[in-house]
Structures are given as structure tokens and as C-alpha cells.
Design a protein around this motif. Sequence first.
Motif, short mmCIF file in Angstrom:
data_model
loop_
_atom_site.label_atom_id
_atom_site.label_comp_id
_atom_site.label_asym_id
_atom_site.label_seq_id
_atom_site.Cartn_x
_atom_site.Cartn_y
_atom_site.Cartn_z
N THR A 190 70.27 28.80 63.38
CA THR A 190 71.20 27.59 63.63
C THR A 190 72.33 28.05 62.87
N SER A 191 73.49 27.29 63.02
CA SER A 191 74.70 27.44 61.98
C SER A 191 74.34 26.92 60.77
N VAL A 192 73.62 25.96 60.38
CA VAL A 192 73.27 25.52 59.07
C VAL A 192 72.24 26.47 58.62
N GLU A 193 71.61 27.25 59.13
CA GLU A 193 70.43 28.27 58.55
C GLU A 193 71.45 29.62 58.03
N ILE A 194 72.35 29.94 59.12
CA ILE A 194 73.33 31.19 58.64
C ILE A 194 73.99 30.86 57.63
N ASP A 195 74.51 29.66 57.60
CA ASP A 195 75.38 29.10 56.27
C ASP A 195 74.74 29.11 55.08
N ARG A 196 73.44 28.83 54.92
CA ARG A 196 72.75 29.07 53.75
C ARG A 196 72.40 30.57 53.37
N LEU A 197 72.21 31.18 54.44
CA LEU A 197 71.78 32.68 54.20
C LEU A 197 73.07 33.38 53.48
N THR A 198 74.17 33.04 54.16
CA THR A 198 75.48 33.98 53.88
C THR A 198 76.47 33.12 52.89
N ARG A 199 76.17 32.02 52.71
CA ARG A 199 77.25 31.52 51.63
C ARG A 199 76.54 30.43 50.60
N VAL A 200 75.53 29.65 50.85
CA VAL A 200 74.97 28.78 49.97
C VAL A 200 74.11 29.51 49.10
N ASN A 201 73.04 30.02 49.46
CA ASN A 201 72.00 30.64 48.91
C ASN A 201 72.71 31.52 47.66
N PRO A 202 73.65 32.65 48.25
CA PRO A 202 74.10 33.51 47.23
C PRO A 202 74.70 32.81 46.16
N ARG A 203 75.59 31.65 46.55
CA ARG A 203 76.38 30.87 45.37
C ARG A 203 75.32 30.49 44.51
N ARG A 204 74.24 29.79 45.02
CA ARG A 204 73.58 29.16 44.07
C ARG A 204 72.67 30.15 43.17
N LEU A 205 72.24 31.42 43.58
CA LEU A 205 71.89 32.40 42.58
C LEU A 205 72.90 32.67 41.56
N MET A 206 74.04 32.83 42.07
CA MET A 206 75.22 32.89 40.65
C MET A 206 75.52 31.63 39.83
N GLY A 207 74.72 30.62 40.34
CA GLY A 207 75.28 29.46 39.41
C GLY A 207 76.41 28.84 39.77
N LEU A 208 76.96 29.29 41.06
CA LEU A 208 78.33 28.55 41.45
C LEU A 208 78.01 27.20 42.06
N ALA A 209 78.96 26.40 42.11
CA ALA A 209 78.80 25.12 43.02
C ALA A 209 79.14 25.55 44.57
N VAL A 210 78.38 24.69 45.04
CA VAL A 210 78.45 25.05 46.82
C VAL A 210 78.84 23.68 47.33
#
Length: 330
Positions: free
Chosen positions: A287-307
Motif C-alpha cells: 500500500t501507499s502507507v507501507e511504501i512511505d514507511r519503507l522509503t521515507r519514514v524508516n530511513p529518517r527514523r534510523l537517522m534520528g530525524l523527525a518524520v
Amino acid sequence: MPDSKFFDLQINGYYGVDFNQDDISAADLLSACAALERDAVGGVLVTIITDDIARMAARLTRFVELRATDPLIQRMIAGFHIEGPFISTQVGYVGAHPVEHAKEASWEEMALLLDAADGLTRIVTLAPEQDPDQDVTRRLVKQGVIVAAGHTNASINQLDACLDAGLSLFTHLGNGCPRLMDRHDNIIQRALSRADRLNFGLIADGAHVPFFALKNYLQIAGIDRTFIVSDAISAAGCGPGLYPLGDQEVLVGEDGVPRAEDDSHLIGSATTMQRMAENLRQHVGLTSVEIDRLTRVNPRRLMGLAVPPPTRLAVKTNGVKNGAHPATAP
């Protein structure tokens, strides 16, 4: 808005520009960053691959200098992913990295690279078997650097030892290993057996990992512990042709896949994050939500960035389930 865009934790080049060239210019880097922004990427980790330590350090220093010359470059380059040189020397596991420079981990040499990166090192990929006493892993973690296993044939005990020392990520699961391995006791299965302790990078171009296998990996590890990287080389955003990667020249065929001349292994990807996101939708059924997590949300969280929240949310829920693991990305 940059925070609503993709975030790529492993990129070796883009739009005709190789990030592992010694003489990269400000104009070329600005051109690559402008192309990334055009292609809906909001930030990247420039990836410097295995080479002579002095040359790796010089490339990192050059990027630090160029990053300060332009606000777009500074905004786009969030830091560095140092992939090697402390990786396996075994055929297949070393991948496209020059085997003559792969070696056992040394803190003195790692410190040289960290100094050259001027505090911008975010991820270091190493092979656990090349850090046998886990000294480099522990020191990196203590300094706030994410340590990833990659280009490795670590035993389960070696992997566990590095996990206990702070290893928390696995670089491009399913790649950096031979085409033929033991059917059960192999590095992919060992890594997935520790899915409750690792985050996994995946390349979603359909060539590095077949889409059916990618779906399996996502189901085992869970959406919350996985993220997509492009592993792009300078061919990304271009077309078939001959492209540089460090001291190598890589041929990209009509299928858009960069391969070694003898077809023994792939050499990065030529696929954009936009295309990978579409692949996840079309070929994996996310889904769009899952894709968003894989390509935008999760990488930023790993970097300690706000999402911040995405601009659009999908309502479909028939994609890959989140798996057995809770949301534990840092």
C-alpha cells in the motif's frame, strides 16, 4: 517539502555523476543533487566504497568541502555511508568492491576515515568476521555511528558477537553474497534469524532481489524493520551505456541493470527511488502507507530525524503485513 520525499541511505552516484571519483567537481555534485531533488529525493547518505584508505579519506574530505559550497548540496547530503574496506575478501561476498583493498578492521584506519568525514559518518558497513574482537564495532557505536553488516559470510556466532557489541543493521540483504550458497546455512538465513535485532536495507529494482523473495524478506522482518535503498551508481536517471564507479567502468545493458563484464555479480543499481517505489506497488503489492514507511519514514527514523506526516495517505490495507516485530526503529 523535503521531508515528504524519499530518503536514500545508500547511493554511490546519480545522473551521470560518480561519487567515488577523486576529482568530483562542485558543478557535477550540484547537478546530481538537483536531479535527486527533481526525482523526489529529500536526502541521501553519499556512499564511499572500499579503496585505499588514503583515497577513501580524500574523497570524504572533498565531499565535506563541496557540501559547504551550496545550500542544495548541504540539504541533500545528510551524511556518509562508509561501505568497506573492512569487508570479506571471499569471492562473491566482496561483490564489486576491489578485493585488494578489503581487509581486517583497524581502529586507526577507521579513525582516519571518521576524521576525514568531519562528523558526518552515519553508517559504516563491515563484515563481522573482519572485526573479530568487535573493537571497531563498539567504538563506532559509542560515537553514535550505526554499524551495519554487509559483504559478509559471518557465522551465526560472529554475527551474534557483533550484535552484542551494537551492530543494528544489515546492508542490502540478499546481495553482497554469491549466487550459489548452502541452501540453509547461508548469510541470508543467518541474518533473517536475527530479525528481532536487525534493521534491513533492501534494493527494490527486481534484479538484486526477485520481487517474490523481497516479499518474503518483508514478511519475515516486518515493515517496521526494513527500508529501501537505491544503491544507485552514476547510471541512475540515465540509460544504457558505460558508467564509472571508482576505478571501474560498468556497462548498463538495455534492461537497465549494471553487471560485471563476466555477469558474475551486479554492480550497484541504475534504478531511481521513484521506480523502486512503483515496483513495490506493482510487483510486491504494498500500500501507499507501507511504501512511505519503507522509503521515507524508516530511513529518517534510523537517522534520528523527525518524520512529518505524508501529504497523502492510502486507505488500502491488503499489502504485506507488518510482521511479528513492533515498531522498534530508532
